[in-house]
Scaffold this motif. Sequence first.
Motif, PDB file in Angstrom:
ATOM      1  N   GLN A 148       0.834  -1.206   0.000  1.00 53.74           N
ATOM      2  CA  GLN A 148       0.000   0.000   0.000  1.00 53.74           C
ATOM      3  C   GLN A 148       0.867   1.254   0.000  1.00 53.74           C
ATOM      4  OE1 GLN A 148      -3.377  -0.102   2.609  1.00 53.74           O
ATOM      5  NE2 GLN A 148      -3.618   2.128   2.629  1.00 53.74           N
ATOM      6  N   LEU A 149       1.988   1.193   0.706  1.00 52.58           N
ATOM      7  CA  LEU A 149       2.921   2.318   0.724  1.00 52.58           C
ATOM      8  C   LEU A 149       3.479   2.562  -0.676  1.00 52.58           C
ATOM      9  CD1 LEU A 149       4.402   4.212   2.875  1.00 52.58           C
ATOM     10  CD2 LEU A 149       6.298   2.609   2.671  1.00 52.58           C
ATOM     11  N   LYS A 150       3.849   1.493  -1.345  1.00 52.56           N
ATOM     12  CA  LYS A 150       4.413   1.620  -2.693  1.00 52.56           C
ATOM     13  C   LYS A 150       3.392   2.202  -3.670  1.00 52.56           C
ATOM     14  CE  LYS A 150       7.060  -0.950  -6.140  1.00 52.56           C
ATOM     15  NZ  LYS A 150       7.741  -2.236  -6.450  1.00 52.56           N
ATOM     16  N   VAL A 151       2.141   1.771  -3.564  1.00 53.47           N
ATOM     17  CA  VAL A 151       1.079   2.294  -4.439  1.00 53.47           C
ATOM     18  C   VAL A 151       0.910   3.794  -4.226  1.00 53.47           C
ATOM     19  CG1 VAL A 151      -1.407   2.257  -4.879  1.00 53.47           C
ATOM     20  CG2 VAL A 151      -0.143   0.105  -4.665  1.00 53.47           C
ATOM     21  N   GLU A 152       0.943   4.229  -2.964  1.00 50.86           N
ATOM     22  CA  GLU A 152       0.796   5.647  -2.669  1.00 50.86           C
ATOM     23  C   GLU A 152       1.900   6.462  -3.323  1.00 50.86           C
ATOM     24  OE1 GLU A 152      -0.616   7.615   1.229  1.00 50.86           O
ATOM     25  OE2 GLU A 152       1.578   7.507   1.468  1.00 50.86           O
ATOM     26  N   HIS A 153       3.134   5.969  -3.234  1.00 50.96           N
ATOM     27  CA  HIS A 153       4.250   6.733  -3.793  1.00 50.96           C
ATOM     28  C   HIS A 153       4.305   6.638  -5.320  1.00 50.96           C
ATOM     29  CE1 HIS A 153       6.126   8.154  -0.092  1.00 50.96           C
ATOM     30  NE2 HIS A 153       5.702   7.025   0.443  1.00 50.96           N
ATOM     31  N   GLN A 154       3.854   5.544  -5.888  1.00 52.38           N
ATOM     32  CA  GLN A 154       3.750   5.452  -7.347  1.00 52.38           C
ATOM     33  C   GLN A 154       2.762   6.485  -7.871  1.00 52.38           C
ATOM     34  OE1 GLN A 154       2.699   1.310  -7.702  1.00 52.38           O
ATOM     35  NE2 GLN A 154       4.756   0.714  -8.372  1.00 52.38           N
ATOM     36  N   LYS A 155       1.659   6.664  -7.153  1.00 55.87           N
ATOM     37  CA  LYS A 155       0.653   7.642  -7.558  1.00 55.87           C
ATOM     38  C   LYS A 155       1.215   9.057  -7.507  1.00 55.87           C
ATOM     39  CE  LYS A 155      -4.061   9.179  -6.529  1.00 55.87           C
ATOM     40  NZ  LYS A 155      -5.248   8.993  -5.636  1.00 55.87           N
ATOM     41  N   ILE A 156       1.950   9.376  -6.449  1.00 55.78           N
ATOM     42  CA  ILE A 156       2.556  10.706  -6.324  1.00 55.78           C
ATOM     43  C   ILE A 156       3.574  10.929  -7.438  1.00 55.78           C
ATOM     44  CG2 ILE A 156       4.099  12.119  -4.883  1.00 55.78           C
ATOM     45  CD1 ILE A 156       2.704  10.844  -2.443  1.00 55.78           C
ATOM     46  N   ARG A 157       4.384   9.936  -7.726  1.00 58.85           N
ATOM     47  CA  ARG A 157       5.413  10.071  -8.767  1.00 58.85           C
ATOM     48  C   ARG A 157       4.781  10.185 -10.146  1.00 58.85           C
ATOM     49  NH1 ARG A 157       9.546  12.567  -9.386  1.00 58.85           N
ATOM     50  NH2 ARG A 157       9.921  12.051  -7.197  1.00 58.85           N
ATOM     51  N   SER A 158       3.652   9.521 -10.364  1.00 62.47           N
ATOM     52  CA  SER A 158       3.009   9.551 -11.688  1.00 62.47           C
ATOM     53  C   SER A 158       2.459  10.939 -12.025  1.00 62.47           C
ATOM     54  CB  SER A 158       1.863   8.524 -11.737  1.00 62.47           C
ATOM     55  OG  SER A 158       0.798   8.917 -10.891  1.00 62.47           O
ATOM     56  N   MET A 159       2.257  11.769 -11.024  1.00 64.97           N
ATOM     57  CA  MET A 159       1.717  13.116 -11.251  1.00 64.97           C
ATOM     58  C   MET A 159       2.828  14.158 -11.393  1.00 64.97           C
ATOM     59  SD  MET A 159      -1.680  13.264  -8.807  1.00 64.97           S
ATOM     60  CE  MET A 159      -0.833  12.812  -7.287  1.00 64.97           C
ATOM     61  N   LYS A 160       4.077  13.716 -11.422  1.00 70.44           N
ATOM     62  CA  LYS A 160       5.194  14.653 -11.523  1.00 70.44           C
ATOM     63  C   LYS A 160       5.999  14.387 -12.792  1.00 70.44           C
ATOM     64  CE  LYS A 160       7.032  16.107  -7.690  1.00 70.44           C
ATOM     65  NZ  LYS A 160       6.174  17.265  -7.397  1.00 70.44           N
ATOM     66  N   GLN A 161       6.688  15.399 -13.253  1.00 73.60           N
ATOM     67  CA  GLN A 161       7.561  15.251 -14.410  1.00 73.60           C
ATOM     68  C   GLN A 161       8.788  14.411 -14.021  1.00 73.60           C
ATOM     69  OE1 GLN A 161       6.799  16.457 -17.501  1.00 73.60           O
ATOM     70  NE2 GLN A 161       4.876  17.171 -16.610  1.00 73.60           N
ATOM     71  N   LYS A 162       9.462  13.863 -14.994  1.00 70.76           N
ATOM     72  CA  LYS A 162      10.664  13.076 -14.719  1.00 70.76           C
ATOM     73  C   LYS A 162      11.699  13.957 -14.002  1.00 70.76           C
ATOM     74  CE  LYS A 162      14.225  10.223 -16.821  1.00 70.76           C
ATOM     75  NZ  LYS A 162      14.846   9.739 -18.091  1.00 70.76           N
ATOM     76  N   ASP A 163      12.240  13.443 -12.910  1.00 75.80           N
ATOM     77  CA  ASP A 163      13.257  14.124 -12.087  1.00 75.80           C
ATOM     78  C   ASP A 163      12.727  15.377 -11.381  1.00 75.80           C
ATOM     79  OD1 ASP A 163      15.162  12.231 -12.866  1.00 75.80           O
ATOM     80  OD2 ASP A 163      15.766  13.407 -14.611  1.00 75.80           O
TER      81      ASP A 163
END
Length: 478
Positions: free
Chosen positions: A314-329
């Motif tokens: 569940q922790l990994k899913v949360e952070h994947q979602k946050i990263r998916s809304m940001k540009q690379k780097d």
Amino acid sequence: MPELLSSMAGGFWLSLVVGMFGFLFGLILNHFLPLLLRLGPVPRGTFGWPILGETLRFLKPHPSNSLGAFLQDHCFRYGKVFKSHLFLSPTVVSCDQELNYFILQNEGKLFECSYPKPIHGILGKNSMLVAVGDTHKRLRNVALSLVTITKSKPEFLHDIETTAIRILHSWKEKSQVIFCEEARKFTFNVIVKQVLGLTPDEPQTTRILEDFLTFMRGLISLPLYIPGTPYARAVQARSRICSTVKAIIEERKRNAGNSRKSDFLEILLTVNTLSEEEKVSFVLDSLLGGYETTSLLMAMVVHFLCQSPLALQQLKVEHQKIRSMKQKDEKLNWEDYKKMEFTQNVINEALRYGNIVKFVHRKALKDVKYRDYLIPSGWKVLPVFSAVHLDPTLHASAFQFHPWRWESQDQMCKKFTAFGGGARYCPGSELAKVEVAFFLHHLVLSFRWRSIEDDLPMAYPYVEFQKGLVLLLDHCSI
């Protein structure tokens, strides 16, 4: 002349023997006198052995996510509040939620911070950790101001993330790491940059770290100031750290107007309510608070996530979602941190279940009547946080790591005191959580891991992983 020297030597040894006898007599009197006096309805309990009391039993190593044999036995025999003789003083030990809250809320009124004197010798008289009264208030107000300014600065968040990425990048070719060492490296680099504006590559950083490690080892050593002992080396290391900080301060003053740094020290130099010695001590407190406890919290989180695959997923899913809304780097920001809701739950549960701080030292400033018993003036009081955190009547499934409990439980409630409470609530608690959250963001997106062996967090007397928490690593992709 030989007769004179012999007489002087005899006088010296006589004085030494008399002094030692007086010291031992004082300790014995301190132990038995409270038992002879009619003090009123003090809590039930036992004082144990003369001089030593029950200190050794109280400090006996045990997993930090358990009460330990001493507290289990005494709570069973005497209840959640009992008397004992600990750290050379008659003591009331509280494993009771309401009494603990009462003690914390009456700091400076009925109770006062009172750590053993050897701790003062290492931390220094100006340390916020041991200061009381107006001195503590001034230091704490400065700390709160600095934290408020810092957590809103993008540079602070960028420094945390950059340091985390650098540490994790160094794992690229490794199949295993000793996580406690890596966590300490991360937190030290973050705090020394934030407090003193130093990067990991600067000679001063290496020098401060070497002395700081010596300083930390002395905090839990036998308090004998004899050349070569860990305690003596710790006091000397503190003196060297202070000299280094003073040199940095003098350099900042010479370059006043040309500096573009925005660290703690730059702001601290403008504070007129603190003396130079207090500012130096404040820097040392900041290093201490931002180094050991934060790195241990990181280790707790990683350790407990090893045992809870559902929480890790569940922790990994949360952070994947946050990263998916940001540009690379693209860097993380404060809004991203606020979105890490389950991450906060995991951190809170690691604090509750792992108990980085087991208890704190207080002293009764006057006779305190509480419920049906008396806490005599001058007695030490030990509110035990871990006993409340692991109380099954307060927390369902108290002896299980269950982050989901925080979806409905308030982290500021009376039954959760991981960062203390009242006037001594840790001012840097939010900054510690940000560091852990940002490190976890990149850790869960870059690696899978498991413990190489069963290495429990042990209270000994402060909490540590005795084998350093060895992790086997496997790279993964988002």
